[in-house]
Motif scaffolding. Structure first.
Motif, PDB file in Angstrom:
ATOM      1  N   ALA A   1      13.733  -5.206  17.234  1.00 50.76           N
ATOM      2  CA  ALA A   1      13.596  -6.187  16.402  1.00 50.76           C
ATOM      3  C   ALA A   1      12.010  -6.082  16.499  1.00 50.76           C
ATOM      4  N   ALA A   2      11.573  -7.433  15.399  1.00 50.84           N
ATOM      5  CA  ALA A   2       9.879  -7.277  15.799  1.00 50.84           C
ATOM      6  C   ALA A   2       9.898  -6.112  14.212  1.00 50.84           C
ATOM      7  N   GLN A   3      11.281  -5.825  13.419  1.00 52.62           N
ATOM      8  CA  GLN A   3      10.494  -5.423  12.540  1.00 52.62           C
ATOM      9  C   GLN A   3      10.808  -5.418  11.265  1.00 52.62           C
ATOM     10  N   VAL A   4      10.372  -5.096  10.286  1.00 52.03           N
ATOM     11  CA  VAL A   4      11.336  -5.295   8.603  1.00 52.03           C
ATOM     12  C   VAL A   4      11.502  -3.671   8.837  1.00 52.03           C
ATOM     13  N   THR A   5      13.104  -3.137   8.303  1.00 49.46           N
ATOM     14  CA  THR A   5      13.416  -2.378   7.675  1.00 49.46           C
ATOM     15  C   THR A   5      14.457  -2.778   6.241  1.00 49.46           C
ATOM     16  N   ALA A   6      14.106  -1.755   5.565  1.00 46.00           N
ATOM     17  CA  ALA A   6      14.482  -1.231   3.919  1.00 46.00           C
ATOM     18  C   ALA A   6      15.659  -1.085   4.012  1.00 46.00           C
ATOM     19  N   VAL A   7      16.214  -1.233   3.301  1.00 48.41           N
ATOM     20  CA  VAL A   7      17.597  -0.172   2.882  1.00 48.41           C
ATOM     21  C   VAL A   7      17.852   0.148   1.994  1.00 48.41           C
ATOM     22  N   VAL A   8      17.245   1.157   1.452  1.00 51.52           N
ATOM     23  CA  VAL A   8      17.271   1.255  -0.219  1.00 51.52           C
ATOM     24  C   VAL A   8      18.111   3.096  -0.599  1.00 51.52           C
ATOM     25  N   GLY A   9      18.771   3.347  -1.954  1.00 48.35           N
ATOM     26  CA  GLY A   9      19.462   4.750  -2.754  1.00 48.35           C
ATOM     27  C   GLY A   9      20.319   3.841  -3.658  1.00 48.35           C
ATOM     28  N   PRO A  10      20.678   4.301  -4.301  1.00 49.83           N
ATOM     29  CA  PRO A  10      21.312   4.608  -5.371  1.00 49.83           C
ATOM     30  C   PRO A  10      22.387   3.436  -5.270  1.00 49.83           C
TER      31      PRO A  10
ATOM     32  N   ASP B   1       5.749 -13.844  -1.470  1.00 54.68           N
ATOM     33  CA  ASP B   1       5.967 -15.036  -0.819  1.00 54.68           C
ATOM     34  C   ASP B   1       6.792 -15.020   0.436  1.00 54.68           C
ATOM     35  N   ILE B   2       7.877 -14.288   0.311  1.00 56.30           N
ATOM     36  CA  ILE B   2       9.142 -14.036   1.129  1.00 56.30           C
ATOM     37  C   ILE B   2       9.170 -12.764   1.632  1.00 56.30           C
ATOM     38  N   ALA B   3       8.187 -11.567   1.307  1.00 56.42           N
ATOM     39  CA  ALA B   3       8.390 -10.561   1.948  1.00 56.42           C
ATOM     40  C   ALA B   3       7.156 -10.995   3.452  1.00 56.42           C
ATOM     41  N   SER B   4       6.194 -11.655   2.916  1.00 53.73           N
ATOM     42  CA  SER B   4       5.429 -11.944   3.551  1.00 53.73           C
ATOM     43  C   SER B   4       6.239 -13.384   5.014  1.00 53.73           C
ATOM     44  N   LEU B   5       7.157 -13.862   4.316  1.00 54.40           N
ATOM     45  CA  LEU B   5       8.083 -15.004   5.200  1.00 54.40           C
ATOM     46  C   LEU B   5       8.328 -13.591   6.918  1.00 54.40           C
ATOM     47  N   PHE B   6       9.613 -12.819   6.186  1.00 52.35           N
ATOM     48  CA  PHE B   6       9.875 -11.862   6.793  1.00 52.35           C
ATOM     49  C   PHE B   6       8.914 -11.110   7.456  1.00 52.35           C
ATOM     50  N   ARG B   7       7.875 -11.185   7.522  1.00 49.66           N
ATOM     51  CA  ARG B   7       7.125 -10.179   8.284  1.00 49.66           C
ATOM     52  C   ARG B   7       6.302 -11.726   9.950  1.00 49.66           C
ATOM     53  N   GLY B   8       6.557 -12.348   8.851  1.00 51.66           N
ATOM     54  CA  GLY B   8       6.064 -13.688  10.204  1.00 51.66           C
ATOM     55  C   GLY B   8       7.653 -13.565  10.990  1.00 51.66           C
ATOM     56  N   MET B   9       8.206 -13.325  10.519  1.00 49.41           N
ATOM     57  CA  MET B   9       9.438 -13.268  11.744  1.00 49.41           C
ATOM     58  C   MET B   9       9.529 -12.724  12.789  1.00 49.41           C
ATOM     59  N   THR B  10       8.834 -11.149  11.996  1.00 50.54           N
ATOM     60  CA  THR B  10       9.139 -10.478  13.200  1.00 50.54           C
ATOM     61  C   THR B  10       8.376 -10.535  13.969  1.00 50.54           C
ATOM     62  N   ALA B  11       7.115 -11.718  13.854  1.00 47.65           N
ATOM     63  CA  ALA B  11       6.092 -11.271  14.804  1.00 47.65           C
ATOM     64  C   ALA B  11       6.510 -12.526  15.453  1.00 47.65           C
ATOM     65  N   ARG B  12       7.100 -13.468  15.560  1.00 48.67           N
ATOM     66  CA  ARG B  12       8.397 -13.978  16.430  1.00 48.67           C
ATOM     67  C   ARG B  12       9.235 -13.191  17.141  1.00 48.67           C
ATOM     68  N   GLY B  13       9.866 -11.790  16.941  1.00 43.01           N
ATOM     69  CA  GLY B  13      10.844 -11.098  17.442  1.00 43.01           C
ATOM     70  C   GLY B  13      12.213 -11.137  16.793  1.00 43.01           C
ATOM     71  N   CYS B  14      12.036 -11.572  15.448  1.00 41.23           N
ATOM     72  CA  CYS B  14      12.816 -11.262  15.103  1.00 41.23           C
ATOM     73  C   CYS B  14      12.991  -9.984  14.488  1.00 41.23           C
ATOM     74  N   GLY B  15      15.186  -9.891  13.882  1.00 46.08           N
ATOM     75  CA  GLY B  15      15.192  -8.468  13.944  1.00 46.08           C
ATOM     76  C   GLY B  15      15.166  -8.374  12.134  1.00 46.08           C
ATOM     77  N   VAL B  16      14.483  -8.023  10.956  1.00 42.40           N
ATOM     78  CA  VAL B  16      14.376  -8.083   9.825  1.00 42.40           C
ATOM     79  C   VAL B  16      15.560  -7.251   9.373  1.00 42.40           C
ATOM     80  N   ILE B  17      16.803  -7.097   8.448  1.00 46.11           N
ATOM     81  CA  ILE B  17      17.060  -5.887   7.784  1.00 46.11           C
ATOM     82  C   ILE B  17      17.429  -6.229   6.044  1.00 46.11           C
TER      83      ILE B  17
END
Length: 257
Positions: free
Chosen positions: A28-37, A176-192
């Motif tokens: 938790a507390a980080q943004v993970t981006a999953v990419v690929g074809p 804005d949504i990217a910034s929102l996700f960053r803010g969520m991780t600052a509060r301990g949420c995990g974002v994937i």
């Protein structure tokens, strides 16, 4: 700190293997981006992690508990999963739709003043307050997508798993949504999040997971995971990375061969 772990996941649709013994863990507390074809297994992985698609092999645990053994309400309290395709069949107003995100927390009782405040905050965080009273069926695809993210936020999940959340959004709303996700991780949420936009993966993620043919091709800090070698292997393209005003930029310069 919450932890989400997938172990030896295997998922097939008919004769096609979508996930092939994939193992990966998330803190938790980080943004993970999953990419690929296309067809790499990104959406399938996200659904398995959210407890929405049981794997044919392997298992998923959250904080040491098998996610598929958890009661549905418990799982819904932990996992927020805004739909990739914002199709909604019934014409409620946006505030009501977002309020439904509180259901795992409140059960059958009505919304209290405290719940209403959480809904109001979710509307504001996704910039949908201006059309909170509109019928959701009158919204554009991008507006519906933001409303569904707001519904997930209203549930106060420990994990937000979003499948292509930036699709259909104007560039400003993407930021804005990217910034929102960053803010969520600052509060301990995990974002994937799954993404097709590699530039946004570079910009918004703490970590990038590159999938190809149902396996992990690279996993690490964005600029390291999105190396020219990995992009060639995953997408069959020649690429280079160079410094930009807002951070590294990926330039696709050609196809293999």
């Amino acid at each position: 700190m919450s932890q989400l772990i997938a172990t030896h996941l295997g998922v097939s649709f008919g004769e096609k293997t979508v996930l092939d013994g994939l193992s990966v863990s998330f803190d938790a507390a980080q943004v993970t981006a999953v990419v690929g074809p296309n067809g790499a297994g990104k959406s399938t992985l996200l659904m398995a992690l959210a407890g929405l698609r049981a794997p044919d092999r392997g298992h998923v645990s959250v904080d040491g508990a098998d996610i598929y053994s958890l009661p549905a309400r418990d799982r819904a309290q932990r996992m927020g999963f805004p739909a990739q395709t914002p199709e909604i069949a019934w014409g409620v107003d946006v505030r009501t739709l977002v309020g439904l995100g509180r259901t795992p927390r409140i059960g059958s009782r009505g919304l209290t003043a405290a719940d209403d405040e959480i809904v109001t905050q979710a509307l504001a965080a996704t910039d949908v307050t201006a059309f909170a009273d509109r019928n959701v069926l009158t919204l554009s695809g991008g507006e519906r997508g933001r409303a569904l993210i707001a519904r997930a936020l209203a549930g106060e999940p420990k994990w937000l798993l979003a499948d292509e959340p930036l699709t259909g959004l104007d560039p400003g709303f993407q930021l804005d949504i990217a910034s929102l996700f960053r803010g969520m991780t600052a509060r301990g949420c995990g974002v994937i999040v799954t993404l097709h936009d590699l530039h946004m993966a570079l910009r918004m993620a703490d970590r990038v997971l590159v999938l190809g043919e149902g396996r992990v091709l690279a996993d690490g800090a964005p600029q390291e995971a999105l190396s020219p070698e990995t992009l060639m292997r995953a997408y069959g393209v020649e690429a280079r990375t160079w410094p930009g005003a807002a951070g590294p930029v990926i330039e696709i310069v050609g196809r293999r061969g």
